[in-house]
Design a protein around this motif. Structure first.
Motif, mmCIF file in Angstrom:
data_model
loop_
_atom_site.group_PDB
_atom_site.id
_atom_site.type_symbol
_atom_site.label_atom_id
_atom_site.label_comp_id
_atom_site.label_asym_id
_atom_site.label_seq_id
_atom_site.Cartn_x
_atom_site.Cartn_y
_atom_site.Cartn_z
ATOM 1 N N GLN A 55 25.296 -6.727 -10.355
ATOM 2 C CA GLN A 55 25.295 -6.658 -8.893
ATOM 3 C C GLN A 55 26.044 -5.416 -8.430
ATOM 4 O O GLN A 55 27.063 -5.038 -9.011
ATOM 5 C CB GLN A 55 25.934 -7.920 -8.315
ATOM 6 N N LEU A 56 25.506 -4.812 -7.381
ATOM 7 C CA LEU A 56 26.077 -3.602 -6.816
ATOM 8 C C LEU A 56 26.323 -3.856 -5.335
ATOM 9 O O LEU A 56 25.379 -3.954 -4.548
ATOM 10 C CB LEU A 56 25.118 -2.422 -7.006
ATOM 11 N N PHE A 57 27.602 -3.987 -4.968
ATOM 12 C CA PHE A 57 27.944 -4.356 -3.598
ATOM 13 C C PHE A 57 28.443 -3.146 -2.811
ATOM 14 O O PHE A 57 29.129 -2.268 -3.362
ATOM 15 C CB PHE A 57 29.033 -5.431 -3.582
ATOM 16 N N LEU A 58 28.109 -3.129 -1.546
ATOM 17 C CA LEU A 58 28.669 -2.162 -0.605
ATOM 18 C C LEU A 58 29.702 -2.929 0.215
ATOM 19 O O LEU A 58 29.385 -3.537 1.247
ATOM 20 C CB LEU A 58 27.554 -1.589 0.278
ATOM 21 N N ASP A 59 30.937 -2.920 -0.269
ATOM 22 C CA ASP A 59 31.971 -3.790 0.302
ATOM 23 C C ASP A 59 32.234 -3.526 1.778
ATOM 24 O O ASP A 59 32.658 -4.432 2.505
ATOM 25 C CB ASP A 59 33.274 -3.635 -0.486
ATOM 26 N N SER A 60 31.986 -2.296 2.238
ATOM 27 C CA SER A 60 32.250 -1.972 3.643
ATOM 28 C C SER A 60 31.346 -2.755 4.590
ATOM 29 O O SER A 60 31.637 -2.861 5.792
ATOM 30 C CB SER A 60 32.059 -0.470 3.878
ATOM 31 N N LEU A 61 30.251 -3.354 4.084
ATOM 32 C CA LEU A 61 29.339 -4.118 4.948
ATOM 33 C C LEU A 61 29.777 -5.559 5.156
ATOM 34 O O LEU A 61 29.258 -6.229 6.045
ATOM 35 C CB LEU A 61 27.926 -4.097 4.364
ATOM 36 N N THR A 62 30.711 -6.063 4.343
ATOM 37 C CA THR A 62 31.103 -7.471 4.445
ATOM 38 C C THR A 62 31.522 -7.867 5.865
ATOM 39 O O THR A 62 31.075 -8.911 6.366
ATOM 40 C CB THR A 62 32.221 -7.785 3.435
ATOM 41 N N PRO A 63 32.343 -7.095 6.578
ATOM 42 C CA PRO A 63 32.743 -7.521 7.922
ATOM 43 C C PRO A 63 31.760 -7.128 9.028
ATOM 44 O O PRO A 63 31.967 -7.492 10.187
ATOM 45 C CB PRO A 63 34.081 -6.800 8.120
ATOM 46 N N VAL A 64 30.702 -6.402 8.692
ATOM 47 C CA VAL A 64 29.770 -5.893 9.707
ATOM 48 C C VAL A 64 28.755 -6.982 10.042
ATOM 49 O O VAL A 64 28.008 -7.446 9.175
ATOM 50 C CB VAL A 64 29.057 -4.621 9.214
ATOM 51 N N LYS A 65 28.703 -7.398 11.306
ATOM 52 C CA LYS A 65 27.874 -8.528 11.717
ATOM 53 C C LYS A 65 26.433 -8.136 12.039
ATOM 54 O O LYS A 65 25.558 -9.012 12.083
ATOM 55 C CB LYS A 65 28.497 -9.223 12.937
ATOM 56 N N GLN A 66 26.197 -6.864 12.289
ATOM 57 C CA GLN A 66 24.836 -6.400 12.572
ATOM 58 C C GLN A 66 24.598 -5.091 11.816
ATOM 59 O O GLN A 66 25.361 -4.135 11.981
ATOM 60 C CB GLN A 66 24.625 -6.173 14.068
#
Length: 381
Positions: A55-66
């Protein structure tokens, strides 16, 4: 920009995988260098099959709601149970996948050149595309979880199974907003050939319009044209690179350029940092700058420029000066300037002088000088 100013950028992230090192924003799990490569398929990030899912995650997107996440990929699974694609992940028992897979019943791979995931708070909608422009819906899913991880995955035990990620782009919304409008003003969205691809009219009691970018290339290269209620047209020769989620305010102003070390004009974008060059010798550097009226009609009056703080420093007060042009050389230096009225197609020259940092407490910490420039003007049609 001479017709609009960028009030809010929708751009969040982009990776064309053209580097020999993986962008630090990515989080690879498991962190096993034998499971991925940036050189096996140049211009792509290759994910390789293995014992456990990769798995390759873009951690900066976790708190982004849209957001809108697009992935261009090449995947050719050969056996039942091999899957890859996009993931919204909590743990191995709680996740939501946009899958590409091998369909054993038909003996063929079900894959797409492009996948898109749109998050609108707790609703996730998946799309596929042949070209990254025209999108077809796959379906929607409610997934109400705290702190989901967003990214890509490959679940295949076959060591010769791989998924090549060719491009990833992320932006905040599938729409483009234009604000600070008067009711009755029609706004046209023009492509790079100046052909009108969409048009919206600002309604009574409203001050903004929105363009749907879901059937246009992202970023969209083009311009905006304004037709006011009295029929007067305001447009610019500027070409802009527009992202979904961008908000542009209708506020005509001169377009700024600086002359680089090779004598080239370099445009300055609103609310965007620009590197003016190195100070190779001496105690200061003078940079020639241009304020140009790129409108097709009308005149800018009362053009004023004022130095301002940027990046939280006071260097604009101590190390930077501006001056109007006097027969090809700088006039009197100061912290502000006023330029003559400038008709469509004309320009005014001014200068910026940047001095070396002299504060002993800062010299060892940075070699950069940061400053901002606020430019104001009145546009008369």
């Amino acid at each position: 920009m001479s017709v609009v100013s960028l009030r809010k950028s929708g751009f969040l992230f982009e990776d064309p995988f053209d580097s020999l090192s993986l962008d630090s924003k990515w989080n690879m799990t498991p962190n096993d260098s034998s499971r991925w490569s940036l050189t096996d398929a140049p211009g792509s990030l290759r994910l390789k099959g293995g014992v456990e899912p990769l798995q390759l995650f873009l951690d900066s997107l976790t708190p982004v709601k849209q957001f809108v996440l697009d992935m261009k990929n090449s995947y050719n699974p050969k056996a039942s149970g091999s899957t890859g694609g996009l993931t919204v992940f909590i743990n191995h028992n709680d996740f939501f996948h946009v899958e590409e897979y091998y369909d054993a019943s038909q003996g063929t791979a079900k894959t797409f050149p492009w996948l898109r995931l749109v998050r609108d708070f707790n609703t996730y909608t998946a799309y596929w595309s042949e070209d990254g422009v025209i999108w077809n819906i796959i379906g929607s899913e409610e997934f109400n979880r705290l702190a989901p991880k967003i990214g890509m995955f490959l679940n295949s035990s076959a060591t010769d199974d791989y998924l090549d990620m060719e491009h990833v782009r992320v932006f905040s919304l599938p729409t483009l907003t234009v604000s600070n409008l008067s009711p009755g003003t029609r706004v046209e969205l023009l492509d790079s050939t100046e052909a009108v691809v969409d048009s919206k009219t600002c309604r009574t009691s409203q001050t903004s319009i929105q363009f749907d970018l879901t059937q246009h290339p992202i970023p969209f290269t083009g311009s905006l044209r304004f037709i006011e209620a009295d029929g007067k047209t305001i447009s610019s020769s500027d070409q802009m690179e527009m992202w979904g989620g961008d908000e542009y305010s209708f506020s005509p102003s001169p377009t700024l350029f600086f002359i680089d070390g090779e004598g080239n004009e370099v445009p300055l974008q609103d609310n965007t940092e620009e590197f003016l060059g190195h100070m190779l010798q001496g105690q200061y550097r003078e940079v020639k700058m241009i304020a140009r009226n790129t409108m097709h009609h009308g005149t800018f009056t009362g053009i004023q420029g004022v130095l301002t703080s940027y990046a939280g420093t006071d260097q604009y007060k101590r190390l930077v000066d501006v001056a109007t042009d006097k027969n090809g050389v700088p006039g009197a230096w100061g912290d502000s300037f006023t330029l003559p009225d400038t008709a469509a197609g004309n320009e005014q020259v001014f200068w910026t002088r940047i001095s070396r940092e002299t504060d002993p407490s800062l010299i060892d910490k940075t070699t950069h000088v940061h400053f901002g420039l606020n430019l104001s003007a009145v546009y008369t049609k």
